[in-house]
Write a protein that holds these residues in place. Structure first.
Motif, PDB file in Angstrom:
ATOM      1  N   PHE A 158       0.840  -1.194   0.000  1.00 43.85           N
ATOM      2  CA  PHE A 158       0.000   0.000   0.000  1.00 43.85           C
ATOM      3  C   PHE A 158       0.882   1.254   0.000  1.00 43.85           C
ATOM      4  O   PHE A 158       0.588   2.237  -0.688  1.00 43.85           O
ATOM      5  CB  PHE A 158      -0.923  -0.018   1.228  1.00 43.85           C
ATOM      6  N   LEU A 159       1.977   1.190   0.745  1.00 47.77           N
ATOM      7  CA  LEU A 159       2.883   2.343   0.786  1.00 47.77           C
ATOM      8  C   LEU A 159       3.501   2.627  -0.580  1.00 47.77           C
ATOM      9  O   LEU A 159       3.764   3.784  -0.917  1.00 47.77           O
ATOM     10  CB  LEU A 159       4.012   2.097   1.788  1.00 47.77           C
ATOM     11  N   LEU A 160       3.748   1.572  -1.351  1.00 46.15           N
ATOM     12  CA  LEU A 160       4.296   1.784  -2.694  1.00 46.15           C
ATOM     13  C   LEU A 160       3.314   2.571  -3.553  1.00 46.15           C
ATOM     14  O   LEU A 160       3.710   3.376  -4.388  1.00 46.15           O
ATOM     15  CB  LEU A 160       4.610   0.438  -3.361  1.00 46.15           C
ATOM     16  N   ARG A 161       2.033   2.317  -3.332  1.00 49.41           N
ATOM     17  CA  ARG A 161       1.003   3.032  -4.105  1.00 49.41           C
ATOM     18  C   ARG A 161       0.665   4.374  -3.474  1.00 49.41           C
ATOM     19  O   ARG A 161       0.189   5.279  -4.160  1.00 49.41           O
ATOM     20  CB  ARG A 161      -0.293   2.193  -4.178  1.00 49.41           C
ATOM     21  N   THR A 162       0.880   4.487  -2.170  1.00 48.34           N
ATOM     22  CA  THR A 162       0.472   5.691  -1.441  1.00 48.34           C
ATOM     23  C   THR A 162       1.618   6.167  -0.547  1.00 48.34           C
ATOM     24  O   THR A 162       1.576   6.008   0.680  1.00 48.34           O
ATOM     25  CB  THR A 162      -0.774   5.372  -0.564  1.00 48.34           C
ATOM     26  N   PRO A 163       2.648   6.743  -1.153  1.00 47.41           N
ATOM     27  CA  PRO A 163       3.827   7.125  -0.345  1.00 47.41           C
ATOM     28  C   PRO A 163       3.494   8.101   0.771  1.00 47.41           C
ATOM     29  O   PRO A 163       4.199   8.140   1.779  1.00 47.41           O
ATOM     30  CB  PRO A 163       4.761   7.777  -1.377  1.00 47.41           C
ATOM     31  N   SER A 164       2.402   8.841   0.624  1.00 49.79           N
ATOM     32  CA  SER A 164       2.061   9.814   1.672  1.00 49.79           C
ATOM     33  C   SER A 164       1.723   9.130   3.003  1.00 49.79           C
ATOM     34  O   SER A 164       1.761   9.770   4.057  1.00 49.79           O
ATOM     35  CB  SER A 164       0.883  10.679   1.230  1.00 49.79           C
ATOM     36  N   ALA A 165       1.409   7.833   2.957  1.00 47.66           N
ATOM     37  CA  ALA A 165       1.071   7.110   4.192  1.00 47.66           C
ATOM     38  C   ALA A 165       2.312   6.716   4.993  1.00 47.66           C
ATOM     39  O   ALA A 165       2.193   6.175   6.101  1.00 47.66           O
ATOM     40  CB  ALA A 165       0.244   5.863   3.869  1.00 47.66           C
ATOM     41  N   LYS A 166       3.502   6.994   4.437  1.00 43.85           N
ATOM     42  CA  LYS A 166       4.724   6.634   5.181  1.00 43.85           C
ATOM     43  C   LYS A 166       4.795   7.353   6.526  1.00 43.85           C
ATOM     44  O   LYS A 166       5.362   6.832   7.479  1.00 43.85           O
ATOM     45  CB  LYS A 166       5.969   6.968   4.339  1.00 43.85           C
ATOM     46  N   LYS A 167       4.218   8.524   6.572  1.00 41.63           N
ATOM     47  CA  LYS A 167       4.256   9.292   7.827  1.00 41.63           C
ATOM     48  C   LYS A 167       3.553   8.508   8.945  1.00 41.63           C
ATOM     49  O   LYS A 167       4.068   8.395  10.062  1.00 41.63           O
ATOM     50  CB  LYS A 167       3.570  10.634   7.590  1.00 41.63           C
ATOM     51  N   GLU A 168       2.373   7.959   8.612  1.00 44.20           N
ATOM     52  CA  GLU A 168       1.645   7.182   9.618  1.00 44.20           C
ATOM     53  C   GLU A 168       2.417   5.917  10.009  1.00 44.20           C
ATOM     54  O   GLU A 168       2.449   5.536  11.179  1.00 44.20           O
ATOM     55  CB  GLU A 168       0.259   6.795   9.112  1.00 44.20           C
ATOM     56  N   VAL A 169       3.042   5.295   9.024  1.00 44.97           N
ATOM     57  CA  VAL A 169       3.800   4.076   9.334  1.00 44.97           C
ATOM     58  C   VAL A 169       4.960   4.403  10.267  1.00 44.97           C
ATOM     59  O   VAL A 169       5.251   3.650  11.198  1.00 44.97           O
ATOM     60  CB  VAL A 169       4.293   3.395   8.029  1.00 44.97           C
ATOM     61  N   TRP A 170       5.598   5.533  10.030  1.00 44.15           N
ATOM     62  CA  TRP A 170       6.691   5.905  10.919  1.00 44.15           C
ATOM     63  C   TRP A 170       6.168   6.156  12.333  1.00 44.15           C
ATOM     64  O   TRP A 170       6.805   5.779  13.318  1.00 44.15           O
ATOM     65  CB  TRP A 170       7.430   7.122  10.368  1.00 44.15           C
ATOM     66  N   GLU A 171       4.987   6.748  12.436  1.00 40.17           N
ATOM     67  CA  GLU A 171       4.389   6.919  13.766  1.00 40.17           C
ATOM     68  C   GLU A 171       4.185   5.553  14.427  1.00 40.17           C
ATOM     69  O   GLU A 171       4.449   5.376  15.621  1.00 40.17           O
ATOM     70  CB  GLU A 171       3.033   7.636  13.670  1.00 40.17           C
ATOM     71  N   ASP A 172       3.709   4.602  13.644  1.00 42.30           N
ATOM     72  CA  ASP A 172       3.489   3.249  14.186  1.00 42.30           C
ATOM     73  C   ASP A 172       4.810   2.606  14.597  1.00 42.30           C
ATOM     74  O   ASP A 172       4.878   1.905  15.612  1.00 42.30           O
ATOM     75  CB  ASP A 172       2.774   2.376  13.144  1.00 42.30           C
ATOM     76  N   MET A 173       5.859   2.832  13.809  1.00 45.31           N
ATOM     77  CA  MET A 173       7.148   2.229  14.139  1.00 45.31           C
ATOM     78  C   MET A 173       7.743   2.846  15.403  1.00 45.31           C
ATOM     79  O   MET A 173       8.455   2.188  16.154  1.00 45.31           O
ATOM     80  CB  MET A 173       8.120   2.367  12.956  1.00 45.31           C
ATOM     81  N   LYS A 174       7.433   4.092  15.651  1.00 43.38           N
ATOM     82  CA  LYS A 174       7.896   4.698  16.905  1.00 43.38           C
ATOM     83  C   LYS A 174       7.222   4.015  18.099  1.00 43.38           C
ATOM     84  O   LYS A 174       7.833   3.824  19.148  1.00 43.38           O
ATOM     85  CB  LYS A 174       7.618   6.202  16.902  1.00 43.38           C
ATOM     86  N   VAL A 175       5.968   3.630  17.916  1.00 45.39           N
ATOM     87  CA  VAL A 175       5.281   2.877  18.975  1.00 45.39           C
ATOM     88  C   VAL A 175       5.968   1.527  19.171  1.00 45.39           C
ATOM     89  O   VAL A 175       6.200   1.075  20.303  1.00 45.39           O
ATOM     90  CB  VAL A 175       3.784   2.682  18.623  1.00 45.39           C
ATOM     91  N   VAL A 176       6.322   0.880  18.055  1.00 44.64           N
ATOM     92  CA  VAL A 176       7.024  -0.412  18.137  1.00 44.64           C
ATOM     93  C   VAL A 176       8.320  -0.258  18.934  1.00 44.64           C
ATOM     94  O   VAL A 176       8.617  -1.053  19.835  1.00 44.64           O
ATOM     95  CB  VAL A 176       7.325  -0.960  16.721  1.00 44.64           C
ATOM     96  N   LEU A 177       9.067   0.775  18.603  1.00 44.01           N
ATOM     97  CA  LEU A 177      10.351   0.988  19.307  1.00 44.01           C
ATOM     98  C   LEU A 177      10.127   1.207  20.803  1.00 44.01           C
ATOM     99  O   LEU A 177      10.877   0.688  21.630  1.00 44.01           O
ATOM    100  CB  LEU A 177      11.077   2.194  18.707  1.00 44.01           C
ATOM    101  N   SER A 178       9.095   1.957  21.134  1.00 41.79           N
ATOM    102  CA  SER A 178       8.859   2.214  22.563  1.00 41.79           C
ATOM    103  C   SER A 178       8.440   0.932  23.271  1.00 41.79           C
ATOM    104  O   SER A 178       8.824   0.695  24.423  1.00 41.79           O
ATOM    105  CB  SER A 178       7.833   3.329  22.752  1.00 41.79           C
ATOM    106  N   LEU A 179       7.668   0.091  22.605  1.00 36.41           N
ATOM    107  CA  LEU A 179       7.263  -1.188  23.233  1.00 36.41           C
ATOM    108  C   LEU A 179       8.458  -2.117  23.394  1.00 36.41           C
ATOM    109  O   LEU A 179       8.596  -2.808  24.405  1.00 36.41           O
ATOM    110  CB  LEU A 179       6.182  -1.866  22.379  1.00 36.41           C
ATOM    111  N   LEU A 180       9.336  -2.131  22.391  1.00 36.62           N
ATOM    112  CA  LEU A 180      10.534  -2.985  22.478  1.00 36.62           C
ATOM    113  C   LEU A 180      11.452  -2.517  23.613  1.00 36.62           C
ATOM    114  O   LEU A 180      12.165  -3.327  24.204  1.00 36.62           O
ATOM    115  CB  LEU A 180      11.304  -2.970  21.149  1.00 36.62           C
ATOM    116  N   ALA A 181      11.420  -1.230  23.886  1.00 34.74           N
ATOM    117  CA  ALA A 181      12.321  -0.673  24.907  1.00 34.74           C
ATOM    118  C   ALA A 181      11.783  -0.862  26.325  1.00 34.74           C
ATOM    119  O   ALA A 181      12.508  -0.647  27.300  1.00 34.74           O
ATOM    120  CB  ALA A 181      12.550   0.815  24.642  1.00 34.74           C
ATOM    121  N   GLU A 182      10.526  -1.256  26.454  1.00 33.18           N
ATOM    122  CA  GLU A 182       9.932  -1.378  27.805  1.00 33.18           C
ATOM    123  C   GLU A 182      10.570  -2.500  28.597  1.00 33.18           C
ATOM    124  O   GLU A 182      10.956  -3.527  28.035  1.00 33.18           O
ATOM    125  CB  GLU A 182       8.424  -1.685  27.679  1.00 33.18           C
TER     126      GLU A 182
END
Ligand code: SF4
Length: 233
Positions: A209-233
Protein backbone atom coordinates in the motif's frame (compact mmCIF):
# COMPACT_ATOMS: atom_id res chain seq x y z
CA UNK A 1 -18.05 -1.23 34.66
CA UNK A 2 -15.86 0.18 31.92
CA UNK A 3 -13.76 -3.02 32.06
CA UNK A 4 -16.89 -5.06 31.46
CA UNK A 5 -17.87 -2.78 28.59
CA UNK A 6 -14.39 -3.21 27.09
CA UNK A 7 -14.63 -6.99 27.39
CA UNK A 8 -18.05 -7.04 25.74
CA UNK A 9 -16.83 -4.75 22.95
CA UNK A 10 -13.79 -6.99 22.42
CA UNK A 11 -15.96 -10.13 22.29
CA UNK A 12 -18.30 -8.48 19.81
CA UNK A 13 -15.35 -7.49 17.59
CA UNK A 14 -14.05 -11.08 17.67
CA UNK A 15 -17.45 -12.50 16.78
CA UNK A 16 -17.71 -10.06 13.86
CA UNK A 17 -14.23 -11.07 12.67
CA UNK A 18 -14.97 -14.78 12.76
CA UNK A 19 -18.37 -14.18 11.22
CA UNK A 20 -16.56 -12.49 8.35
CA UNK A 21 -14.55 -15.70 7.88
CA UNK A 22 -17.38 -18.19 8.02
CA UNK A 23 -20.65 -18.63 6.21
CA UNK A 24 -22.29 -19.65 9.45
CA UNK A 25 -21.14 -16.66 11.40
CA UNK A 26 -19.64 -18.92 14.06
CA UNK A 27 -16.08 -18.97 15.34
CA UNK A 28 -14.09 -21.78 13.71
CA UNK A 29 -13.12 -24.33 16.32
CA UNK A 30 -9.38 -25.08 16.22
CA UNK A 31 -9.96 -28.82 16.51
CA UNK A 32 -11.90 -28.86 13.25
CA UNK A 33 -10.06 -26.25 11.25
CA UNK A 34 -7.38 -28.28 9.57
CA UNK A 35 -5.81 -31.68 10.01
CA UNK A 36 -2.78 -30.43 11.86
CA UNK A 37 -1.30 -33.26 13.83
CA UNK A 38 -0.65 -31.55 17.17
CA UNK A 39 -2.14 -28.52 18.95
CA UNK A 40 0.08 -25.45 19.22
CA UNK A 41 0.42 -25.60 23.00
CA UNK A 42 1.87 -29.10 23.04
CA UNK A 43 4.29 -28.17 20.29
CA UNK A 44 5.51 -25.18 22.30
CA UNK A 45 6.06 -27.36 25.36
CA UNK A 46 7.76 -30.15 23.44
CA UNK A 47 10.16 -27.98 21.50
CA UNK A 48 13.38 -27.47 23.40
CA UNK A 49 14.14 -24.46 21.30
CA UNK A 50 12.24 -22.27 18.89
CA UNK A 51 14.31 -23.19 15.85
CA UNK A 52 13.67 -26.89 16.31
CA UNK A 53 10.03 -26.16 16.97
CA UNK A 54 9.72 -24.12 13.80
CA UNK A 55 11.37 -26.90 11.81
CA UNK A 56 8.78 -29.22 13.28
CA UNK A 57 5.99 -26.94 12.09
CA UNK A 58 7.56 -26.81 8.63
CA UNK A 59 7.71 -30.59 8.58
CA UNK A 60 4.02 -30.78 9.44
CA UNK A 61 3.15 -28.28 6.71
CA UNK A 62 4.80 -30.68 4.28
CA UNK A 63 3.36 -30.43 0.78
CA UNK A 64 0.24 -28.84 2.24
CA UNK A 65 -2.99 -29.40 0.34
CA UNK A 66 -5.30 -28.06 3.04
CA UNK A 67 -6.79 -25.33 0.87
CA UNK A 68 -7.36 -24.58 -2.79
CA UNK A 69 -4.27 -22.39 -3.10
CA UNK A 70 -2.09 -25.49 -3.15
CA UNK A 71 -2.91 -26.06 -6.82
CA UNK A 72 -1.51 -22.75 -8.05
CA UNK A 73 1.58 -22.20 -5.94
CA UNK A 74 5.17 -22.77 -6.91
CA UNK A 75 6.55 -22.70 -3.38
CA UNK A 76 5.22 -22.65 0.15
CA UNK A 77 6.40 -19.46 1.82
CA UNK A 78 6.84 -20.50 5.43
CA UNK A 79 8.34 -17.23 6.63
CA UNK A 80 11.87 -16.57 7.74
CA UNK A 81 14.02 -14.79 10.25
CA UNK A 82 15.27 -15.20 13.80
CA UNK A 83 13.40 -17.98 15.64
CA UNK A 84 13.92 -16.04 18.86
CA UNK A 85 12.95 -12.66 17.40
CA UNK A 86 11.66 -9.95 19.73
CA UNK A 87 9.79 -8.45 16.80
CA UNK A 88 7.63 -10.36 14.32
CA UNK A 89 5.77 -9.09 11.28
CA UNK A 90 2.63 -10.72 9.89
CA UNK A 91 1.65 -9.79 6.36
CA UNK A 92 -1.04 -10.99 4.00
CA UNK A 93 0.20 -13.60 1.52
CA UNK A 94 3.08 -14.26 -0.87
CA UNK A 95 3.22 -12.36 -4.15
CA UNK A 96 4.81 -13.47 -7.40
CA UNK A 97 8.41 -12.97 -6.33
CA UNK A 98 7.83 -14.61 -2.96
CA UNK A 99 6.12 -17.56 -4.65
CA UNK A 100 9.08 -17.93 -7.02
CA UNK A 101 11.71 -17.79 -4.29
CA UNK A 102 9.81 -19.42 -1.42
CA UNK A 103 10.70 -16.47 0.83
CA UNK A 104 8.51 -13.84 2.48
CA UNK A 105 8.72 -10.19 1.47
CA UNK A 106 11.44 -10.34 -1.19
CA UNK A 107 9.74 -8.27 -3.92
CA UNK A 108 9.41 -4.47 -4.09
CA UNK A 109 7.19 -4.38 -1.02
CA UNK A 110 9.74 -6.56 0.71
CA UNK A 111 12.51 -4.09 -0.06
CA UNK A 112 10.42 -1.34 1.45
CA UNK A 113 9.78 -3.47 4.53
CA UNK A 114 13.53 -4.06 4.80
CA UNK A 115 14.07 -0.29 4.73
CA UNK A 116 11.44 0.19 7.45
CA UNK A 117 13.18 -2.43 9.61
CA UNK A 118 16.80 -1.54 8.96
CA UNK A 119 16.73 2.21 8.26
CA UNK A 120 13.71 3.09 10.38
CA UNK A 121 13.90 0.73 13.34
CA UNK A 122 17.68 0.24 13.05
CA UNK A 123 17.30 -3.50 13.47
CA UNK A 124 19.00 -5.98 11.10
CA UNK A 125 16.28 -7.74 9.12
CA UNK A 126 17.77 -11.12 10.07
CA UNK A 127 16.93 -10.34 13.71
CA UNK A 128 13.16 -10.16 13.14
CA UNK A 129 10.79 -12.87 11.93
CA UNK A 130 8.52 -12.26 8.95
CA UNK A 131 5.50 -14.39 8.05
CA UNK A 132 2.12 -14.08 6.37
CA UNK A 133 -1.45 -15.09 7.13
CA UNK A 134 -1.28 -17.39 4.07
CA UNK A 135 1.74 -19.40 2.98
CA UNK A 136 0.64 -19.82 -0.65
CA UNK A 137 0.10 -17.17 -3.29
CA UNK A 138 -3.52 -16.37 -4.17
CA UNK A 139 -4.05 -16.21 -7.95
CA UNK A 140 -3.46 -12.75 -9.41
CA UNK A 141 -2.68 -11.58 -5.88
CA UNK A 142 -6.37 -11.49 -5.00
CA UNK A 143 -7.41 -11.13 -1.38
CA UNK A 144 -7.21 -14.19 0.87
CA UNK A 145 -10.54 -15.97 1.17
CA UNK A 146 -12.08 -17.02 4.50
CA UNK A 147 -11.62 -20.77 3.99
CA UNK A 148 -7.95 -20.23 3.11
CA UNK A 149 -7.33 -18.09 6.20
CA UNK A 150 -8.97 -20.70 8.41
CA UNK A 151 -7.03 -23.57 6.81
CA UNK A 152 -3.66 -21.87 7.23
CA UNK A 153 -4.39 -20.38 10.64
CA UNK A 154 -3.05 -23.18 12.88
CA UNK A 155 0.41 -22.91 11.36
CA UNK A 156 0.70 -19.18 12.00
CA UNK A 157 -0.58 -19.69 15.53
CA UNK A 158 2.11 -22.30 16.09
CA UNK A 159 4.87 -20.07 14.72
CA UNK A 160 3.88 -17.23 17.05
CA UNK A 161 3.56 -19.60 20.00
CA UNK A 162 7.12 -20.82 19.39
CA UNK A 163 8.75 -17.47 18.67
CA UNK A 164 6.86 -15.57 21.41
CA UNK A 165 8.06 -12.16 20.22
CA UNK A 166 7.72 -9.15 22.46
CA UNK A 167 5.91 -7.20 19.73
CA UNK A 168 3.85 -8.30 16.74
CA UNK A 169 3.24 -5.99 13.80
CA UNK A 170 0.21 -6.64 11.60
CA UNK A 171 0.95 -5.41 8.09
CA UNK A 172 -2.19 -4.26 6.32
CA UNK A 173 -5.79 -5.30 6.75
CA UNK A 174 -5.34 -9.05 6.70
CA UNK A 175 -2.32 -9.27 9.00
CA UNK A 176 -3.78 -6.81 11.48
CA UNK A 177 -7.29 -8.28 11.49
CA UNK A 178 -5.92 -11.80 11.92
CA UNK A 179 -3.82 -10.81 14.92
CA UNK A 180 -6.51 -8.72 16.57
CA UNK A 181 -9.45 -10.97 15.63
CA UNK A 182 -11.50 -8.07 14.46
CA UNK A 183 -13.10 -6.99 11.20
CA UNK A 184 -12.34 -3.31 11.79
CA UNK A 185 -10.60 -1.49 8.93
CA UNK A 186 -6.86 -0.98 9.14
CA UNK A 187 -7.34 2.78 9.29
CA UNK A 188 -9.04 2.29 12.67
CA UNK A 189 -6.73 -0.44 13.94
CA UNK A 190 -3.52 1.50 13.55
CA UNK A 191 -2.66 4.10 16.12
CA UNK A 192 -3.43 1.94 19.14
CA UNK A 193 -1.77 -1.06 20.78
CA UNK A 194 -3.62 -4.37 20.72
CA UNK A 195 -3.07 -7.80 22.18
CA UNK A 196 -2.53 -11.31 20.82
CA UNK A 197 -2.26 -13.92 23.58
CA UNK A 198 -0.48 -11.45 25.83
CA UNK A 199 1.83 -10.13 23.07
CA UNK A 200 1.55 -6.44 22.17
CA UNK A 201 0.25 -5.85 18.64
CA UNK A 202 0.81 -2.80 16.47
CA UNK A 203 -1.15 -2.52 13.23
CA UNK A 204 0.18 -0.54 10.31
CA UNK A 205 -0.22 -0.19 6.57
CA UNK A 206 1.11 -2.90 4.27
CA UNK A 207 4.31 -1.98 2.39
CA UNK A 208 2.52 -2.71 -0.92
CA UNK A 209 0.00 0.00 0.00
CA UNK A 210 2.88 2.34 0.79
CA UNK A 211 4.30 1.78 -2.69
CA UNK A 212 1.00 3.03 -4.11
CA UNK A 213 0.47 5.69 -1.44
CA UNK A 214 3.83 7.12 -0.35
CA UNK A 215 2.06 9.81 1.67
CA UNK A 216 1.07 7.11 4.19
CA UNK A 217 4.72 6.63 5.18
CA UNK A 218 4.26 9.29 7.83
CA UNK A 219 1.64 7.18 9.62
CA UNK A 220 3.80 4.08 9.33
CA UNK A 221 6.69 5.91 10.92
CA UNK A 222 4.39 6.92 13.77
CA UNK A 223 3.49 3.25 14.19
CA UNK A 224 7.15 2.23 14.14
CA UNK A 225 7.90 4.70 16.90
CA UNK A 226 5.28 2.88 18.97
CA UNK A 227 7.02 -0.41 18.14
CA UNK A 228 10.35 0.99 19.31
CA UNK A 229 8.86 2.21 22.56
CA UNK A 230 7.26 -1.19 23.23
CA UNK A 231 10.53 -2.98 22.48
CA UNK A 232 12.32 -0.67 24.91
CA UNK A 233 9.93 -1.38 27.81
S1 SF4 B 1 -2.27 -21.44 2.01
FE1 SF4 B 1 -1.73 -22.57 3.88
S2 SF4 B 1 -3.42 -24.05 4.15
FE2 SF4 B 1 -3.51 -23.33 2.03
S3 SF4 B 1 -2.32 -24.88 0.89
FE3 SF4 B 1 -0.93 -23.17 1.41
S4 SF4 B 1 0.07 -23.83 3.30
FE4 SF4 B 1 -1.78 -25.11 3.05
Amino acid sequence: MSDLADIVADLRARVRYYASLTDLGLPPRPATMAPVDEPAASIGEAASDAAAGLQGVRDRVGDCQRCKLAGGRRNIVFGQGNPSARLMFVGEAPGAEEDAQGLAFVGRAGQLLTDIIEKGLKIPRRDVFIANVLMCRPPENRNPEPDEIIACQPFLEQKIDLIRPKVLVGLGKFGAQWLLKTAEPISRLRGRVGDYKGIRVVATYHPAFLLRTPSAKKEVWEDMKVVLSLLAE
